[in-house]
Design a protein around this motif. Structure first.
Motif, short mmCIF file in Angstrom:
data_model
loop_
_atom_site.label_atom_id
_atom_site.label_comp_id
_atom_site.label_asym_id
_atom_site.label_seq_id
_atom_site.Cartn_x
_atom_site.Cartn_y
_atom_site.Cartn_z
N SER A 67 0.79 -1.23 0.00
CA SER A 67 0.00 0.00 0.00
C SER A 67 0.82 1.28 0.00
N VAL A 68 2.08 1.24 -0.43
CA VAL A 68 2.95 2.40 -0.30
C VAL A 68 2.42 3.61 -1.06
N ALA A 69 2.13 3.45 -2.36
CA ALA A 69 1.68 4.59 -3.17
C ALA A 69 0.37 5.15 -2.64
N GLN A 70 -0.55 4.28 -2.26
CA GLN A 70 -1.84 4.72 -1.74
C GLN A 70 -1.67 5.51 -0.44
N LEU A 71 -0.80 5.04 0.43
CA LEU A 71 -0.57 5.73 1.71
C LEU A 71 0.09 7.08 1.50
N ILE A 72 1.02 7.16 0.55
CA ILE A 72 1.67 8.44 0.26
C ILE A 72 0.65 9.46 -0.24
N ARG A 73 -0.25 9.04 -1.14
CA ARG A 73 -1.29 9.95 -1.64
C ARG A 73 -2.22 10.38 -0.51
N ARG A 74 -2.50 9.49 0.42
CA ARG A 74 -3.43 9.79 1.51
C ARG A 74 -2.81 10.71 2.55
N PHE A 75 -1.54 10.48 2.87
CA PHE A 75 -0.94 11.15 4.02
C PHE A 75 0.13 12.18 3.67
N TRP A 76 0.22 12.59 2.40
CA TRP A 76 1.27 13.54 2.07
C TRP A 76 1.12 14.87 2.82
N PRO A 77 -0.11 15.38 3.10
CA PRO A 77 -0.17 16.63 3.90
C PRO A 77 0.41 16.44 5.31
N MET A 78 0.18 15.28 5.91
CA MET A 78 0.75 15.01 7.23
C MET A 78 2.26 14.92 7.15
N MET A 79 2.78 14.27 6.10
CA MET A 79 4.23 14.14 5.95
C MET A 79 4.89 15.50 5.73
N LEU A 80 4.20 16.38 4.97
CA LEU A 80 4.72 17.74 4.77
C LEU A 80 4.78 18.48 6.09
N GLY A 81 3.75 18.32 6.93
CA GLY A 81 3.77 18.94 8.25
C GLY A 81 4.91 18.42 9.10
N ILE A 82 5.15 17.11 9.03
CA ILE A 82 6.26 16.52 9.78
C ILE A 82 7.59 17.13 9.36
N ILE A 83 7.79 17.27 8.06
CA ILE A 83 9.05 17.81 7.55
C ILE A 83 9.25 19.24 8.03
#
Length: 248
Positions: free
Chosen positions: A67-83
């Motif tokens: 599920s890597v690609a699906q999870l990246i599409r779903r959670f990219w705003p959260m990952m941007l916040g983390i960065i």
């Protein structure tokens, strides 16, 4: 010479223990490693040593599923916040007195362990996920940057999204991998990640992976619930020790 050998043995033991915890529970390597290393060195130095073994083990966890690609599409705003939060928060880890940053690390350890022991059941409605994810990511990033600990509040938040077990493990891997990369960037940007530390960090991969293998072996033979309880009480004791240092 004796001090160098003692230091090496301490590093090996730390990452063996942290790897065992990750092998049994699926998480906890940076938490355990930061907690133990933080007792003998400034948290910024501990975080720099943690970067490579944390990255390797978390990438493996992230890609161990479909599920890597699906999870990246779903959670990219959260990952941007983390960065963003981590890179900015790393200034606190670098500039604050090590005694006080260690104190906040202890508070973060106790907060995480206390939450996990109580484990209140709650669920985030799907309609709120899009609004909450960037905020949770930003807060997680600030905590990561300031303490080197990746877990709060990302772990309980992801656990509240009603994902399958496989999706949750991969989502945690995505969050931890992003946090590791962002922490390395933040430490480098603030002059706390030196090239000379890469060798020590890379050396820690071997005991971390051995510990993970041992943890997976142990997981099949003991109650994960009992081990998890012991692990969390250990984190509380470690957090108390770190948090009390400014009072000594």
């Amino acid at each position: 010479m004796h001090d160098a050998i003692s230091y090496l043995l301490f590093l090996v033991g730390t990452f063996l223990a942290a790897g065992v915890v990750k092998g049994v529970t699926g998480m906890g390597l940076p938490t355990v490693a930061m907690g133990l290393l933080g007792t003998v060195m400034p948290p910024a130095s501990a975080a720099a040593i943690l970067v490579i073994p944390s990255f390797v083990t978390n990438v493996w966890q992230l890609f161990y599923g479909p599920s890597v690609a699906q999870l990246i599409r779903r959670f990219w705003p959260m990952m941007l916040g983390i960065i963003l939060g981590t890179v900015g928060g790393a200034a606190l880890l670098v500039r604050v007195d090590p005694v006080w940053s260690g104190c906040w690390l202890g508070v973060a350890l106790m907060a995480y362990a206390g939450y996990a022991l109580i484990a209140p059941a709650f669920s985030v409605p799907a309609a709120l996920e899009r609004r909450l994810s960037p905020l949770v990511g930003l807060i997680t990033g600030v905590v990561t940057g300031a303490t080197g600990v990746f877990v709060m509040p990302a772990v309980p938040y992801l656990g509240s999204l009603n994902m399958s077990r496989e999706e949750l493990v991969q989502a945690l891997g995505l969050s931890f991998t992003t946090s590791t990369i962002a922490l390395a960037a933040g430490l480098f940007a603030h002059g706390a990640f030196q090239v000379s530390q890469l060798g020590t960090s890379a050396m820690a991969i071997v005991p971390a992976l051995i510990g993970m293998w041992a943890g997976q072996y142990v997981r099949m033979r003991i109650s994960p619930k009992r081990f998890r309880q012991c692990f969390l009480f250990f984190l509380i004791a470690l957090g108390l020790e770190l948090a009390s240092r400014p009072l000594l």
